[in-house]
Design an enzyme around this catalytic site. Sequence first.
Site, PDB file in Angstrom:
ATOM      1  CB  ILE A 121      -4.001   2.713  14.687  1.00  0.00           C
ATOM      2  CG1 ILE A 121      -3.324   3.377  15.896  1.00  0.00           C
ATOM      3  CG2 ILE A 121      -3.554   3.371  13.379  1.00  0.00           C
ATOM      4  CD1 ILE A 121      -3.564   4.852  16.069  1.00  0.00           C
ATOM      5  NE  ARG A 129       4.366  -6.356   2.856  1.00  0.00           N
ATOM      6  CZ  ARG A 129       3.232  -5.708   2.729  1.00  0.00           C
ATOM      7  NH1 ARG A 129       2.102  -6.331   2.912  1.00  0.00           N
ATOM      8  NH2 ARG A 129       3.212  -4.423   2.418  1.00  0.00           N
ATOM      9  NE  ARG A 183      -3.441  -0.209   2.572  1.00  0.00           N
ATOM     10  CZ  ARG A 183      -4.578  -0.329   1.927  1.00  0.00           C
ATOM     11  NH1 ARG A 183      -4.864  -1.437   1.310  1.00  0.00           N
ATOM     12  NH2 ARG A 183      -5.433   0.660   1.905  1.00  0.00           N
ATOM     13  NE  ARG A 236      -2.877   0.260   6.273  1.00  0.00           N
ATOM     14  CZ  ARG A 236      -1.625  -0.149   6.104  1.00  0.00           C
ATOM     15  NH1 ARG A 236      -1.370  -1.401   5.822  1.00  0.00           N
ATOM     16  NH2 ARG A 236      -0.632   0.709   6.200  1.00  0.00           N
ATOM     17  CG  ASP A 282       3.448  -0.649  12.756  1.00  0.00           C
ATOM     18  OD1 ASP A 282       2.310  -1.008  12.423  1.00  0.00           O
ATOM     19  OD2 ASP A 282       4.125   0.169  12.101  1.00  0.00           O
TER      20      ASP A 282
HETATM   21  N1  EPU Z   1      -6.737   6.588   7.229  1.00  0.00           N
HETATM   22  C1  EPU Z   1      -7.857   7.092   6.612  1.00  0.00           C
HETATM   23  N2  EPU Z   1      -7.684   7.808   5.451  1.00  0.00           N
HETATM   24  C2  EPU Z   1      -6.468   8.038   4.912  1.00  0.00           C
HETATM   25  C3  EPU Z   1      -5.317   7.538   5.551  1.00  0.00           C
HETATM   26  C4  EPU Z   1      -5.490   6.812   6.709  1.00  0.00           C
HETATM   27  O1  EPU Z   1      -8.968   6.898   7.076  1.00  0.00           O
HETATM   28  O2  EPU Z   1      -6.399   8.688   3.853  1.00  0.00           O
HETATM   29  C5  EPU Z   1      -6.873   5.811   8.459  1.00  0.00           C
HETATM   30  C6  EPU Z   1      -6.369   4.376   8.298  1.00  0.00           C
HETATM   31  O3  EPU Z   1      -7.349   3.534   7.737  1.00  0.00           O
HETATM   32  C7  EPU Z   1      -5.996   4.008   9.708  1.00  0.00           C
HETATM   33  C8  EPU Z   1      -5.506   5.328  10.292  1.00  0.00           C
HETATM   34  O4  EPU Z   1      -6.028   6.354   9.440  1.00  0.00           O
HETATM   35  O5  EPU Z   1      -7.123   3.560  10.407  1.00  0.00           O
HETATM   36  C9  EPU Z   1      -4.004   5.497  10.375  1.00  0.00           C
HETATM   37  O6  EPU Z   1      -3.431   5.132   9.132  1.00  0.00           O
HETATM   38  P1  EPU Z   1      -2.086   5.759   8.570  1.00  0.00           P
HETATM   39  O7  EPU Z   1      -2.389   6.472   7.297  1.00  0.00           O
HETATM   40  O8  EPU Z   1      -1.383   6.509   9.629  1.00  0.00           O
HETATM   41  O9  EPU Z   1      -1.285   4.453   8.213  1.00  0.00           O
HETATM   42  P2  EPU Z   1      -0.283   4.326   7.010  1.00  0.00           P
HETATM   43  O10 EPU Z   1       0.391   5.616   6.801  1.00  0.00           O
HETATM   44  O11 EPU Z   1      -0.957   3.663   5.872  1.00  0.00           O
HETATM   45  C10 EPU Z   1       1.854   3.722   8.397  1.00  0.00           C
HETATM   46  C11 EPU Z   1       2.807   2.579   8.460  1.00  0.00           C
HETATM   47  C12 EPU Z   1       2.110   1.386   9.081  1.00  0.00           C
HETATM   48  C13 EPU Z   1       1.637   1.773  10.482  1.00  0.00           C
HETATM   49  C14 EPU Z   1       0.725   2.998  10.401  1.00  0.00           C
HETATM   50  C15 EPU Z   1       0.278   3.522  11.744  1.00  0.00           C
HETATM   51  C16 EPU Z   1       4.248   3.006   6.570  1.00  0.00           C
HETATM   52  C17 EPU Z   1       4.703   2.615   5.213  1.00  0.00           C
HETATM   53  N3  EPU Z   1       3.275   2.263   7.118  1.00  0.00           N
HETATM   54  O12 EPU Z   1       0.764   3.281   7.574  1.00  0.00           O
HETATM   55  O13 EPU Z   1       3.078   0.350   9.176  1.00  0.00           O
HETATM   56  O14 EPU Z   1       0.934   0.720  11.075  1.00  0.00           O
HETATM   57  O15 EPU Z   1       1.410   4.066   9.698  1.00  0.00           O
HETATM   58  O16 EPU Z   1       1.365   3.858  12.524  1.00  0.00           O
HETATM   59  O17 EPU Z   1       4.765   3.940   7.148  1.00  0.00           O
HETATM   60  C18 EPU Z   1       3.842  -1.869   9.264  1.00  0.00           C
HETATM   61  O18 EPU Z   1       5.008  -1.436   9.135  1.00  0.00           O
HETATM   62  O19 EPU Z   1       3.605  -3.057   9.583  1.00  0.00           O
HETATM   63  C19 EPU Z   1       2.725  -0.975   9.049  1.00  0.00           C
HETATM   64  C20 EPU Z   1       1.485  -1.413   8.799  1.00  0.00           C
END
Ligand code: EPU
Length: 418
Positions: free
Chosen positions: A328, A398, A92, A121, A306
């Site tokens: 989250i 991953r 993603r 997500r 995480d």
């Molecule tokens: N969300 C929305 N709309 C958006 C974006 C996010 O509703 O446009 C929601 C998500 O569905 C979720 C929450 O906001 O419920 C937080 O999501 P966030 O966008 O912060 O997650 P992310 O940026 O997609 C990153 C890490 C994840 C980690 C999360 C939370 C990266 C590449 N990934 O994901 O890492 O869990 O932040 O800290 O930085 C992992 O490494 O295993 C992993 C999943």
Amino acid sequence: MDKFVIAGGTALKGEIPTNGSKNSALPALAAALLTEEPVTLHRIPKVRDIRTMQRLLVDIGSQVEVDGDTVRMLTPRITSPEAPYELVKTMRASSLVLGPLVARSGRARVSLPGGCAIGARPINLHIFGLEQLGARINQAYGYIEAEAPDGLRGATVHFDRITVTGTEDLMMAAVLAKGETVLRNAAREPEVVDLAEMLTAMGARIEGAGTSTVVIQGVERLSGTEHTIIPDRIEAGTFVVAGAITDGDLLVTDCCPEHLGALVSKLQQAGVDVTQPGPTSLRVRGRGRIRSVDMTTEEYPGFATDLQAQYMALMTQADGIAMIVETIFENRFMHAQELARMGANIRLEGRQAIVAGKRELTGAGVIASDLRASASLVLAALVAKGETVIDRVYHIDRGYEKIEAKLAQAGADIRRVE
Ligand code: EPU
């Protein structure tokens, strides 16, 4: 498909080093798209998600050269401003190229990610932010098309919920926009700060990274840079829990203890001896007994989602009842069923998991469902009686580089079989 075979019961002893952060390296690689000059990144972990990102960048027009944990990138021209479904569905974080592509070439076509094992997500906030910056967005055939032929304009973007990659994506879009962008309710994660440091070294003007308000003054162009990625706090945290759950004596090196404050605090409350012998290391020593301590995941600097699965594995070995609340992601308890197959007593109620300890775990065949869930199964297997076979370890590959070699170096009986 590879499997891990783990015989539990050994207390981990010795040292385990930490790699560079996967979640910092991913946006850093995407940020290299913002300049036609060379970018050199050090401490890039050799994990599958990074290889996926490198493939994507090559398709987009970058020359990517890997030399150990150093990656050199050159993107003279964006030849195809697109992230295809084939790559986005496997990772993603591919959506991180959206902001840099629109900023550099005025155009991006990025596949919408589908559902995910841990929650819906969506990327609606990335899209909303780009619209605020003046991009025209069209959604069709499973793709998001963003266009800003005359460039992006600075604007105020208020995220109605905190998003890590959303904040990073918008920062990368705003650095080349005309005028000032203010990101409100921005993510404060160390990975956001690391990206801001890299962009600043490229000539971007960013203030407030690491706080909830990030202010960016757009500049005409960015130059190349050389940057070293921060240590992976989730990898380090996983090893710290490995030391605690096996009642071992482990030194986790090359990490940033400051980024692990919430985990260390919980472990100390649980009675585990965690100390910081140096600026880049944590020592964890078991005291023969762990107490149950409730935990709620939060955005940084709260307890990282995480590390929730790993903490749950630990709580199966604690005396008492621990309530774990996941705030989250809406479906991040898939490891609970597998831990239960190993003998854990866990009751799920919506976003709450009630873990009753201490239960003796026994080896079983289990299935890894996502990256961090797999890590929790490895931790549980390290204390389980007998042999555990973990299937689908491609999930763990991953985000963890040679986790089996690192754990084996500290005495774990773990091997990879095909
Ligand atoms: N969300 C929305 N709309 C958006 C974006 C996010 O509703 O446009 C929601 C998500 O569905 C979720 C929450 O906001 O419920 C937080 O999501 P966030 O966008 O912060 O997650 P992310 O940026 O997609 C990153 C890490 C994840 C980690 C999360 C939370 C990266 C590449 N990934 O994901 O890492 O869990 O932040 O800290 O930085 C992992 O490494 O295993 C992993 C999943």
